[in-house]
Design an enzyme around this catalytic site. Structure first.
Site, PDB file in Angstrom:
ATOM      1  N   HIS A  12      -4.175  -6.926  -8.844  1.00  0.00           N
ATOM      2  CA  HIS A  12      -3.290  -6.145  -7.990  1.00  0.00           C
ATOM      3  C   HIS A  12      -3.984  -5.549  -6.757  1.00  0.00           C
ATOM      4  O   HIS A  12      -3.639  -5.884  -5.630  1.00  0.00           O
ATOM      5  CB  HIS A  12      -2.635  -5.052  -8.856  1.00  0.00           C
ATOM      6  CG  HIS A  12      -1.626  -4.212  -8.148  1.00  0.00           C
ATOM      7  ND1 HIS A  12      -0.732  -3.409  -8.799  1.00  0.00           N
ATOM      8  CD2 HIS A  12      -1.372  -4.018  -6.843  1.00  0.00           C
ATOM      9  CE1 HIS A  12       0.030  -2.784  -7.933  1.00  0.00           C
ATOM     10  NE2 HIS A  12      -0.352  -3.134  -6.735  1.00  0.00           N
ATOM     11  N   GLY A  72       8.546   0.101   0.944  1.00  0.00           N
ATOM     12  CA  GLY A  72       9.055  -1.039   1.711  1.00  0.00           C
ATOM     13  C   GLY A  72       8.935  -0.954   3.214  1.00  0.00           C
ATOM     14  O   GLY A  72       9.744  -1.576   3.917  1.00  0.00           O
ATOM     15  N   HIS A 118      -4.618  -3.018  -0.971  1.00  0.00           N
ATOM     16  CA  HIS A 118      -4.980  -4.333  -1.521  1.00  0.00           C
ATOM     17  C   HIS A 118      -6.075  -4.953  -0.656  1.00  0.00           C
ATOM     18  O   HIS A 118      -5.895  -6.032  -0.091  1.00  0.00           O
ATOM     19  CB  HIS A 118      -3.764  -5.275  -1.521  1.00  0.00           C
ATOM     20  CG  HIS A 118      -2.559  -4.729  -2.226  1.00  0.00           C
ATOM     21  ND1 HIS A 118      -1.278  -5.183  -1.973  1.00  0.00           N
ATOM     22  CD2 HIS A 118      -2.420  -3.769  -3.162  1.00  0.00           C
ATOM     23  CE1 HIS A 118      -0.410  -4.523  -2.739  1.00  0.00           C
ATOM     24  NE2 HIS A 118      -1.079  -3.652  -3.459  1.00  0.00           N
ATOM     25  N   GLY A 149       0.809  -1.219   0.000  1.00  0.00           N
ATOM     26  CA  GLY A 149       0.000   0.000   0.000  1.00  0.00           C
ATOM     27  C   GLY A 149       0.841   1.268   0.000  1.00  0.00           C
ATOM     28  O   GLY A 149       2.048   1.238   0.299  1.00  0.00           O
ATOM     29  N   SER A 156       7.451   3.035  -4.421  1.00  0.00           N
ATOM     30  CA  SER A 156       7.757   2.554  -5.775  1.00  0.00           C
ATOM     31  C   SER A 156       6.607   2.862  -6.747  1.00  0.00           C
ATOM     32  O   SER A 156       6.771   2.761  -7.955  1.00  0.00           O
ATOM     33  CB  SER A 156       8.022   1.049  -5.736  1.00  0.00           C
ATOM     34  OG  SER A 156       6.877   0.384  -5.218  1.00  0.00           O
ATOM     35  N   GLU A 157       5.439   3.199  -6.204  1.00  0.00           N
ATOM     36  CA  GLU A 157       4.264   3.478  -7.052  1.00  0.00           C
ATOM     37  C   GLU A 157       4.032   4.977  -7.221  1.00  0.00           C
ATOM     38  O   GLU A 157       2.928   5.390  -7.581  1.00  0.00           O
ATOM     39  CB  GLU A 157       3.008   2.848  -6.436  1.00  0.00           C
ATOM     40  CG  GLU A 157       3.047   1.346  -6.305  1.00  0.00           C
ATOM     41  CD  GLU A 157       2.881   0.625  -7.632  1.00  0.00           C
ATOM     42  OE1 GLU A 157       3.042   1.275  -8.689  1.00  0.00           O
ATOM     43  OE2 GLU A 157       2.594  -0.576  -7.608  1.00  0.00           O
ATOM     44  N   HIS A 203      -3.565   3.881  -2.203  1.00  0.00           N
ATOM     45  CA  HIS A 203      -3.516   2.588  -2.894  1.00  0.00           C
ATOM     46  C   HIS A 203      -3.426   1.491  -1.835  1.00  0.00           C
ATOM     47  O   HIS A 203      -2.608   1.581  -0.913  1.00  0.00           O
ATOM     48  CB  HIS A 203      -2.300   2.528  -3.828  1.00  0.00           C
ATOM     49  CG  HIS A 203      -1.987   1.133  -4.299  1.00  0.00           C
ATOM     50  ND1 HIS A 203      -2.914   0.336  -4.933  1.00  0.00           N
ATOM     51  CD2 HIS A 203      -0.862   0.386  -4.202  1.00  0.00           C
ATOM     52  CE1 HIS A 203      -2.372  -0.831  -5.207  1.00  0.00           C
ATOM     53  NE2 HIS A 203      -1.123  -0.829  -4.773  1.00  0.00           N
TER      54      HIS A 203
HETATM   55  P1  13P Z   1       5.681   0.634  -1.831  1.00  0.00           P
HETATM   56  O1  13P Z   1       6.026   0.126  -0.448  1.00  0.00           O
HETATM   57  O2  13P Z   1       6.884   0.860  -2.686  1.00  0.00           O
HETATM   58  O3  13P Z   1       4.809   1.866  -1.716  1.00  0.00           O
HETATM   59  O4  13P Z   1       4.856  -0.481  -2.571  1.00  0.00           O
HETATM   60  C1  13P Z   1       3.834  -1.178  -1.956  1.00  0.00           C
HETATM   61  C2  13P Z   1       2.819  -1.693  -2.923  1.00  0.00           C
HETATM   62  O5  13P Z   1       1.747  -2.055  -2.511  1.00  0.00           O
HETATM   63  C3  13P Z   1       3.119  -1.761  -4.365  1.00  0.00           C
HETATM   64  O6  13P Z   1       1.957  -2.035  -5.084  1.00  0.00           O
END
Ligand code: 13P
Length: 266
Positions: A160, A46, A99, A29, A77-78, A97
């Site tokens: 995803h 991370g 899941h 997330g 990373s997103e 974001h």
């Molecule tokens: P990050 O920790 O880089 O934000 O990524 C988590 C994630 O859920 C990627 O879809």
């Protein structure tokens, strides 16, 4: 003057809520907040979003380049996905974001949330399409999400998770809760023999309530084919997508998506 520290604390608080509600596992997330056109706060990559403190939060520019990050932290990373939302939706001040279990299961099964089953979901979300699969961290996800941004405030990401956004962090988060609640109810009612859907006229009345309340954000109720012809958008022209033949069993989203694609000339 915005108090950045307070916003960082709010991001941590929302991170805890997302984690504690099981909307993410492990380090999954990400969350971001717009400070102004050139500065955005975001969660680091991370780390568990349930255990962050304000020092974890990074600052980036509109291209996702780091403006400030404490030692050991890098932006999510997103971040490209978040930046695309801000770029194409100037009304958005926060992106979330996650899941969430049920919504992500629908995204994995390739089933968009289209069945009108309860008034709150119809008013808040309308329906939730699925953006085609993209490799995380690449431009593929921003590109896939882009075509839905002008018409929806919540999108499932194929295989995803889910993406929601709004004019405040709390509203963006609440949309994530609404998506998950809707997905969970839809799943459960399918186990009970299949949901009894709201009728087209019931959906239309709910859409009308949304318009009357002047609710912010984008929603299928706002789509008007007049806009395509350069005329002012209206909701009484008889051409709005919600009135244009979506069946009660419904693939509302297919109907709406078709119109969106047409409006976009795709
Ligand atoms: P990050 O920790 O880089 O934000 O990524 C988590 C994630 O859920 C990627 O879809």
């Amino acid at each position: 003057m915005i108090n950045e520290y307070e916003i960082k604390k709010e991001i941590c608080d929302i991170g805890k809520r997302i984690y504690n509600r099981g909307m993410v596992a492990s380090n999954d997330g990400n969350i971001s907040v717009k400070l102004n056109d050139h500065e955005f706060l975001c969660t680091p990559t991370g780390v568990s979003k349930g255990f962050m403190t304000p020092e974890y939060i990074c600052k980036v520019d509109e291209n996702g380049n780091v403006l400030q990050a404490n030692k050991g932290f890098k932006p999510s990373s997103e971040i490209k996905m978040h930046m695309r939302v801000y770029k194409e939706r100037p009304d958005v001040n926060s992106v979330v974001h996650a899941h969430p279990m049920y919504a992500t299961a629908f995204a994995i099964a390739g089933i968009p949330l289209t069945q009108p089953i309860m008034p709150e979901a119809v008013i808040a979300l309308g329906c939730v399409p699925i953006a085609e699969y993209g490799t995380p961290s690449t431009e593929e996800i921003p590109n896939a999400v882009s075509k839905y941004l002008q018409h929806f405030d919540a999108v499932l990401l194929e295989n995803h998770g889910a993406l929601t956004y709004g004019d405040s962090l709390l509203n963006a988060y609440h949309k994530m809760e609404s998506v998950e609640f809707y997905a969970q109810l839809l799943f459960l009612s399918k186990q009970l023999g299949g949901p009894k859907e709201l009728s087209r006229s019931q959906v239309e009345r709910l859409y009308e309530i949304r318009r009357q309340f002047g609710m912010k954000g984008k929603h299928p109720a706002d789509i008007c084919l007049n806009a395509k012809d350069g005329k002012p958008s209206c909701h009484s022209c008889g051409q709005c997508s919600c009135e244009a033949g979506a069946s009660s069993e419904g693939d509302l989203v297919a109907e709406i998506t078709k119109k969106v694609m047409k409006e976009l000339g795709l």
